[in-house]
Design an enzyme around this catalytic site. Sequence first.
Site, PDB file in Angstrom:
ATOM      1  N   GLY A  75       0.750  -1.429  -0.219  1.00 45.67           N
ATOM      2  CA  GLY A  75      -0.065   0.081   0.064  1.00 45.67           C
ATOM      3  C   GLY A  75       0.907   1.336   0.110  1.00 45.67           C
ATOM      4  O   GLY A  75       0.635   2.224  -0.581  1.00 45.67           O
ATOM      5  N   GLU A  76       1.691   1.297   0.739  1.00 51.04           N
ATOM      6  CA  GLU A  76       2.738   2.554   0.979  1.00 51.04           C
ATOM      7  C   GLU A  76       3.477   2.536  -0.548  1.00 51.04           C
ATOM      8  O   GLU A  76       3.609   3.771  -0.824  1.00 51.04           O
ATOM      9  CB  GLU A  76       3.853   2.275   1.924  1.00 51.04           C
ATOM     10  CG  GLU A  76       3.175   2.408   3.307  1.00 51.04           C
ATOM     11  CD  GLU A  76       2.651   1.097   3.846  1.00 51.04           C
ATOM     12  OE1 GLU A  76       2.061   1.091   5.083  1.00 51.04           O
ATOM     13  OE2 GLU A  76       2.768  -0.067   3.200  1.00 51.04           O
ATOM     14  N   PHE A  77       3.910   1.421  -1.127  1.00 52.55           N
ATOM     15  CA  PHE A  77       4.577   1.738  -2.417  1.00 52.55           C
ATOM     16  C   PHE A  77       3.528   2.035  -3.424  1.00 52.55           C
ATOM     17  O   PHE A  77       3.859   3.075  -4.321  1.00 52.55           O
ATOM     18  CB  PHE A  77       5.220   0.376  -2.757  1.00 52.55           C
ATOM     19  CG  PHE A  77       5.844   0.440  -4.287  1.00 52.55           C
ATOM     20  CD1 PHE A  77       6.934   1.304  -4.508  1.00 52.55           C
ATOM     21  CD2 PHE A  77       5.037   0.124  -5.467  1.00 52.55           C
ATOM     22  CE1 PHE A  77       7.322   1.302  -5.937  1.00 52.55           C
ATOM     23  CE2 PHE A  77       5.450   0.130  -6.576  1.00 52.55           C
ATOM     24  CZ  PHE A  77       6.476   0.787  -6.776  1.00 52.55           C
ATOM     25  N   MET A 101       6.777   6.694   4.229  1.00 53.34           N
ATOM     26  CA  MET A 101       5.448   6.302   3.811  1.00 53.34           C
ATOM     27  C   MET A 101       4.886   5.418   4.613  1.00 53.34           C
ATOM     28  O   MET A 101       4.620   4.184   4.104  1.00 53.34           O
ATOM     29  CB  MET A 101       5.457   5.763   2.170  1.00 53.34           C
ATOM     30  CG  MET A 101       6.051   6.727   1.356  1.00 53.34           C
ATOM     31  SD  MET A 101       5.048   8.339   1.096  1.00 53.34           S
ATOM     32  CE  MET A 101       3.668   7.772   0.196  1.00 53.34           C
TER      33      MET A 101
END
Length: 160
Positions: A72-74, A145
């Site tokens: 998700g952060e990527f 992130m």
Amino acid sequence: MDAPFIKSTPGLRYRAFLGLYAAALWALEPLVWRYFARRSKGDPAYLEHPEERRGEGVPFEADLWVHAVSLGEFTSAEPLIRLALADGQRVVITHATPAGRRASERALDAEIAAGHVAIRYMPIDRPKYWRRFHKAYRPTVGLVMEVEFWPVMLEEARRA
């Protein structure tokens, strides 16, 4: 010049907290490796690249370091990474999970092959590991992130 709300030298309580935290993580590091071993039963990639979890690996001088814990952060960071790459920046991306690593390796395959991007696992949150990371990758700017708090990561980034 530092912003007025950011102390350039951490206070005594913060330094004491960091010392206790670092000592606890040093003592508990074998449990961290056991956690990776347990997780590897579901995804063997948790045990791949153990040197990166110690801040080691092939050096790569980066302009930008993006810490995108997982998938998700990527996904959230990818547009910013692509903007940086379009601007000629070299990017190192750290992940805590194999899912995030696989996603970034797939999405940035050509950029990795061209030598513009390096993908690594984030080091375990110990001072010597983060110092090795900063020495090997020398990022100028970092973008985190995630919402988890990794105090040694942040402190060593400040020092570097």
